[in-house]
Design a protein around this motif. Structure first.
Motif, short mmCIF file in Angstrom:
data_model
loop_
_atom_site.label_atom_id
_atom_site.label_comp_id
_atom_site.label_asym_id
_atom_site.label_seq_id
_atom_site.Cartn_x
_atom_site.Cartn_y
_atom_site.Cartn_z
N SER A 64 7.69 -3.84 5.00
CA SER A 64 7.86 -4.05 3.56
C SER A 64 6.54 -3.97 2.80
CB SER A 64 8.51 -5.42 3.31
OG SER A 64 7.73 -6.46 3.88
N LEU A 65 5.40 -3.98 3.52
CA LEU A 65 4.10 -3.82 2.86
C LEU A 65 3.73 -2.36 2.65
CD1 LEU A 65 1.95 -6.58 4.61
CD2 LEU A 65 2.69 -6.52 2.21
N LEU A 66 4.61 -1.45 3.10
CA LEU A 66 4.35 -0.02 2.98
C LEU A 66 5.26 0.59 1.92
CD1 LEU A 66 4.24 0.89 6.78
CD2 LEU A 66 2.30 0.37 5.28
N GLU A 67 4.72 1.54 1.20
CA GLU A 67 5.49 2.30 0.22
C GLU A 67 5.23 3.78 0.45
OE1 GLU A 67 5.03 3.16 -4.47
OE2 GLU A 67 5.35 1.05 -3.97
N ILE A 68 6.27 4.56 0.59
CA ILE A 68 6.14 5.99 0.81
C ILE A 68 6.25 6.70 -0.53
CG2 ILE A 68 7.13 8.02 1.92
CD1 ILE A 68 5.70 5.97 3.77
N GLU A 69 5.19 7.43 -0.86
CA GLU A 69 5.16 8.18 -2.12
C GLU A 69 5.29 9.66 -1.83
OE1 GLU A 69 1.90 9.33 -5.56
OE2 GLU A 69 1.97 7.24 -4.84
N VAL A 70 6.28 10.30 -2.44
CA VAL A 70 6.50 11.74 -2.28
C VAL A 70 6.22 12.40 -3.62
CG1 VAL A 70 8.12 13.52 -1.57
CG2 VAL A 70 8.28 11.23 -0.58
N THR A 71 5.35 13.41 -3.62
CA THR A 71 4.99 14.08 -4.85
C THR A 71 6.18 14.86 -5.40
OG1 THR A 71 2.70 14.28 -4.14
CG2 THR A 71 3.40 15.73 -5.90
N ASP A 72 6.38 14.76 -6.70
CA ASP A 72 7.51 15.39 -7.37
C ASP A 72 7.60 16.88 -7.06
OD1 ASP A 72 9.68 15.71 -9.01
OD2 ASP A 72 8.49 15.93 -10.83
N GLY A 73 8.80 17.35 -6.79
CA GLY A 73 9.05 18.76 -6.48
C GLY A 73 10.48 18.92 -5.99
N LYS A 82 3.44 11.84 -9.51
CA LYS A 82 3.14 12.92 -10.46
C LYS A 82 4.39 13.37 -11.20
CE LYS A 82 -0.87 14.60 -7.88
NZ LYS A 82 -1.53 15.74 -7.24
N TRP A 83 5.25 12.42 -11.51
CA TRP A 83 6.49 12.76 -12.21
C TRP A 83 6.16 13.17 -13.65
CZ3 TRP A 83 9.20 11.23 -16.50
CH2 TRP A 83 10.51 11.74 -16.59
N GLY A 84 6.84 14.22 -14.11
CA GLY A 84 6.65 14.69 -15.48
C GLY A 84 5.65 15.81 -15.60
N ASN A 85 5.19 16.37 -14.47
CA ASN A 85 4.16 17.40 -14.52
C ASN A 85 4.70 18.76 -14.07
OD1 ASN A 85 1.66 18.60 -14.83
ND2 ASN A 85 0.93 18.00 -12.81
N GLY A 86 5.77 19.21 -14.70
CA GLY A 86 6.25 20.57 -14.49
C GLY A 86 7.45 20.71 -13.59
N ALA A 87 7.44 20.09 -12.41
CA ALA A 87 8.55 20.27 -11.47
C ALA A 87 9.70 19.30 -11.71
CB ALA A 87 8.05 20.12 -10.04
N SER A 88 9.50 18.34 -12.58
CA SER A 88 10.46 17.27 -12.76
C SER A 88 11.75 17.76 -13.43
CB SER A 88 9.86 16.16 -13.61
OG SER A 88 8.62 15.77 -13.10
N SER A 117 18.04 15.15 -12.60
CA SER A 117 18.09 14.49 -11.29
C SER A 117 17.50 13.09 -11.31
CB SER A 117 17.32 15.33 -10.25
OG SER A 117 15.94 15.37 -10.56
N LEU A 118 16.85 12.71 -12.40
CA LEU A 118 16.13 11.43 -12.42
C LEU A 118 17.05 10.25 -12.13
CD1 LEU A 118 13.47 9.94 -12.89
CD2 LEU A 118 14.00 9.92 -15.34
N GLY A 119 18.24 10.27 -12.70
CA GLY A 119 19.15 9.15 -12.53
C GLY A 119 19.68 8.99 -11.12
N ILE A 150 0.85 -1.19 0.00
CA ILE A 150 0.00 0.00 0.00
C ILE A 150 0.88 1.24 0.00
CG2 ILE A 150 -1.75 1.31 1.25
CD1 ILE A 150 -2.89 -1.24 2.30
N ALA A 151 0.64 2.12 -0.96
CA ALA A 151 1.39 3.37 -1.07
C ALA A 151 0.71 4.45 -0.26
CB ALA A 151 1.49 3.79 -2.53
N ILE A 152 1.50 5.20 0.50
CA ILE A 152 1.02 6.30 1.34
C ILE A 152 1.71 7.57 0.87
CG2 ILE A 152 0.92 7.23 3.68
CD1 ILE A 152 1.21 4.32 4.68
N THR A 153 0.92 8.55 0.46
CA THR A 153 1.50 9.82 0.04
C THR A 153 1.89 10.63 1.27
OG1 THR A 153 0.17 9.85 -1.98
CG2 THR A 153 1.13 11.94 -1.26
N VAL A 154 3.14 11.05 1.32
CA VAL A 154 3.67 11.80 2.46
C VAL A 154 4.29 13.09 1.95
CG1 VAL A 154 5.35 11.78 4.34
CG2 VAL A 154 4.14 9.68 3.74
N PRO A 155 3.91 14.26 2.51
CA PRO A 155 4.56 15.51 2.10
C PRO A 155 6.06 15.43 2.33
CG PRO A 155 2.62 15.96 3.46
CD PRO A 155 2.88 14.48 3.54
#
Length: 247
Positions: A120-129, A156-162, A166-168, A90-95
């Motif tokens: 290991s069942l948790l995934e931390i998702e950070v919005t691109d910025g 939200k990768w690829g939506n302006g702030a990307s 730095s991707l690599g 389960i992915a959890i969006t975290v600021p």
């Protein structure tokens, strides 16, 4: 005023989670869930996160919201484990401002352990910025999460702030491609060419790719050339409460 009201709503039990599935492009089988917050406001009814999440600038309020989501997700996973139900990460969006805190990884591991849930069942998702790039490009900042086996993704990768530069260097397992990039695919040749280049690049970097905004059968079929990709969008189920998801 809004942030104070959010805190009051959290304490009053006005918030709940829904879960959106992410599916394998090759088979359509669910592979990952994404936790999303909903607010059942006593005066205004059901509010989506776009209304109340973006203005949360106060670190204390943001931390309270993250704490609510982490505890709720771990509770759901505990109940699913007890019922011997099939589990997906389960992915959890975290600021980023919260994920950057030195105490975040330790607190996340502590909460998961208190519910008897493998981290290991948790995934931390950070919005691109900018702050997300800072967090995910420094291994010293992600070390605690990595040691616990927690997955890391950038949303939200690829939506302006990307930044392609730095991707690599990003320490991520998963890149969630912004839904705007699929809006004109496959009908628009230029849009399809851009999306093709992005998909090939991300697969060359050996990261898992989640494509948002897959709303039509034509888009789903177009993505089948990357069978390892994961997809989500209106073509599949809408976000559901956990009891609906497991029924």
């Amino acid at each position: 005023e809004l942030e104070r009201r959010v805190c009051d709503g959290l304490h009053a039990g006005e918030f709940h989670l829904v879960f959106q599935g992410t599916y394998r492009a090759a088979s359509g089988v669910v592979a990952r869930l994404e936790a999303q917050v909903r607010w059942m406001h006593p005066d205004y009814g059901l509010l989506l996160p776009g209304i109340f999440m973006m203005p949360l600038d106060q670190p204390i309020v943001a931390r309270e919201m993250v704490s609510f989501v982490v505890n709720s997700v771990c509770r759901e996973l505990r109940d699913a484990l007890a019922a011997k139900l099939p589990l997906q990460p389960i992915a959890i969006t975290v600021p980023a401002q919260v994920a950057l805190l030195n105490s975040f990884a330790e607190e996340l591991v502590r909460v998961a352990a208190s519910y008897g849930v493998p981290a290991s069942l948790l995934e931390i998702e950070v919005t691109d910025g900018v702050e997300a790039a800072k967090l995910l490009s420094l291994r010293t900042l992600t070390e605690g999460l990595r040691e616990a086996g927690v997955g890391l993704s950038i949303g939200k990768w690829g939506n302006g702030a990307s930044s392609m530069a730095s991707l690599g260097s990003l320490d991520v397992d998963t890149v969630i491609v912004a839904r705007e990039l699929m809006a004109a695919v496959p009908g628009d040749k230029r849009g399809a060419a851009v999306m093709t280049a992005i998909m090939d690049l991300l697969h060359a970097l050996d990261v898992r790719v989640v494509v948002s905004g897959v709303d039509t059968q034509e888009q789903f079929q177009w993505l089948s050339r990357w069978p390892e990709a994961l997809v989500q969008g209106l073509l599949f189920e809408r976000p559901q409460r956990s009891e609906e998801h497991t029924s």
